[in-house]
Write an enzyme that holds these catalytic residues in place. Sequence first.
Site, mmCIF file in Angstrom:
data_model
loop_
_atom_site.group_PDB
_atom_site.id
_atom_site.type_symbol
_atom_site.label_atom_id
_atom_site.label_comp_id
_atom_site.label_asym_id
_atom_site.label_seq_id
_atom_site.Cartn_x
_atom_site.Cartn_y
_atom_site.Cartn_z
ATOM 1 N N ASN A 3 -1.516 -11.811 -2.251
ATOM 2 C CA ASN A 3 -0.845 -11.470 -0.994
ATOM 3 C C ASN A 3 -1.883 -10.879 -0.040
ATOM 4 O O ASN A 3 -2.290 -9.737 -0.197
ATOM 5 C CB ASN A 3 0.279 -10.455 -1.294
ATOM 6 N N TRP A 4 -2.269 -11.691 0.925
ATOM 7 C CA TRP A 4 -3.343 -11.256 1.831
ATOM 8 C C TRP A 4 -2.854 -10.288 2.904
ATOM 9 O O TRP A 4 -3.663 -9.702 3.610
ATOM 10 C CB TRP A 4 -3.965 -12.471 2.512
ATOM 11 N N LYS A 5 -1.556 -10.182 3.075
ATOM 12 C CA LYS A 5 -1.000 -9.324 4.140
ATOM 13 C C LYS A 5 -1.618 -9.749 5.487
ATOM 14 O O LYS A 5 -1.886 -10.924 5.675
ATOM 15 C CB LYS A 5 -1.234 -7.853 3.799
ATOM 16 N N HIS B 148 8.992 -7.971 0.748
ATOM 17 C CA HIS B 148 7.886 -7.093 0.370
ATOM 18 C C HIS B 148 8.191 -5.680 0.874
ATOM 19 O O HIS B 148 8.790 -5.515 1.944
ATOM 20 C CB HIS B 148 6.569 -7.612 0.961
ATOM 21 N N GLU C 125 6.455 -3.547 2.310
ATOM 22 C CA GLU C 125 5.960 -3.258 3.671
ATOM 23 C C GLU C 125 6.915 -3.817 4.719
ATOM 24 O O GLU C 125 7.137 -3.204 5.765
ATOM 25 C CB GLU C 125 4.544 -3.837 3.836
ATOM 26 N N GLU D 200 7.296 -4.381 -7.851
ATOM 27 C CA GLU D 200 6.171 -3.668 -7.254
ATOM 28 C C GLU D 200 6.566 -2.226 -6.951
ATOM 29 O O GLU D 200 7.218 -1.957 -5.927
ATOM 30 C CB GLU D 200 5.757 -4.331 -5.943
ATOM 31 N N GLY E 49 -1.453 -0.552 -3.016
ATOM 32 C CA GLY E 49 -2.576 -0.181 -2.155
ATOM 33 C C GLY E 49 -3.079 1.236 -2.380
ATOM 34 O O GLY E 49 -3.849 1.764 -1.586
ATOM 35 N N SER F 296 -1.760 -2.470 -7.172
ATOM 36 C CA SER F 296 -3.131 -2.145 -7.610
ATOM 37 C C SER F 296 -3.553 -2.897 -8.866
ATOM 38 O O SER F 296 -4.235 -2.349 -9.726
ATOM 39 C CB SER F 296 -3.302 -0.637 -7.780
ATOM 40 N N GLY G 171 -2.581 -7.652 -4.089
ATOM 41 C CA GLY G 171 -2.923 -7.416 -2.688
ATOM 42 C C GLY G 171 -4.428 -7.306 -2.527
ATOM 43 O O GLY G 171 -5.147 -8.301 -2.453
ATOM 44 N N GLY G 172 -4.922 -6.071 -2.496
ATOM 45 C CA GLY G 172 -6.334 -5.803 -2.212
ATOM 46 C C GLY G 172 -7.311 -6.663 -3.003
ATOM 47 O O GLY G 172 -8.267 -7.214 -2.432
HETATM 48 P P1 PGA Z 1 -2.117 -4.073 -3.936
HETATM 49 O O1 PGA Z 1 -0.884 -4.760 -3.183
HETATM 50 O O2 PGA Z 1 -2.540 -4.994 -5.045
HETATM 51 O O3 PGA Z 1 -3.165 -3.906 -2.886
HETATM 52 O O4 PGA Z 1 -1.620 -2.765 -4.474
HETATM 53 C C1 PGA Z 1 0.114 -5.450 -3.894
HETATM 54 C C2 PGA Z 1 1.162 -5.982 -2.941
HETATM 55 O O5 PGA Z 1 1.448 -5.308 -1.939
HETATM 56 O O6 PGA Z 1 1.727 -7.076 -3.148
#
Ligand code: PGA
Length: 253
Positions: free
Chosen positions: A11-13, A97, A99, A169, A175, A214, A235-236
């Site tokens: 997930n590149w956001k 998600h 966010e 999640e 993050g 994470s 994500g990251g």
């Molecule tokens: P993260 O993000 O791996 O950076 O914690 C995961 C996500 O939001 O899907």
Amino acid sequence: MSSRTPLIAGNWKMNKTIAEAEEFISGLLPHVFAADGVDIGICPPVTALQAMVDSARGSAVRVYAQNMHQADSGAFTGEVSAAMLTELEIQGVVLGHSERRELFGETDKALALKVPKALEAGLEPILCVGEAEEERERGDTERKLRHQIQEGLAKVADDRLADVVIAYEPIWAIGTGLTATPEQAQEACAFVRALVAQRSDDAAQRLRVLYGGSMKPDNAAELLALPDVDGGLVGGASLDPASFAAIVEAAGA
Ligand code: PGA
């Protein structure tokens, strides 16, 4: 060993221009050329979807969008419909998600319409659920998951349930560098599966439950070996081709 094929989705956001996305995919493809027994997804921003579909064509990498509106068309400035996404020949779409829920007012009510809409359009939905830190501390994790899953899947027919991917999640792990312990991840993912089993045992056995929060090359193998964890939403660590490829490799092992 379950018969479910693991899915590692990046997930590149709101990261990567088309040029940066192209650089990523040329870095990733040589690493995952021979990947076997694992599904690989990237979720670029909407501007890079078409370019990534074109560049990943013929490879094991599938492309997912990060959001979708539930209506067919209309006065919804800034939104994208299912038909607009299927036209791009993408695999699916991330829905709900945390966010989007926290920052953009995404509701369970809208998700109850988005999930079946995606399925109808031939898109694989990745429905995200998870508790906040205060909810875990209050002992409300299961109540939160039950609510999000019952609502999100309410309008999905039993015979389509297995086509949904659910990403567990925990919000406190996203993050933050704080990963759920293997015990916490297994317990929550097994609970998610048990909730689906209340609708259909067969679907619960086939549906994929991902862990997200994470996930990194150094903790992926341990998380991905858990019996109810069928992959990761990353994500990251998905922004760099080498670290994303290392997680894909951990899933295939
Ligand atoms: P993260 O993000 O791996 O950076 O914690 C995961 C996500 O939001 O899907």
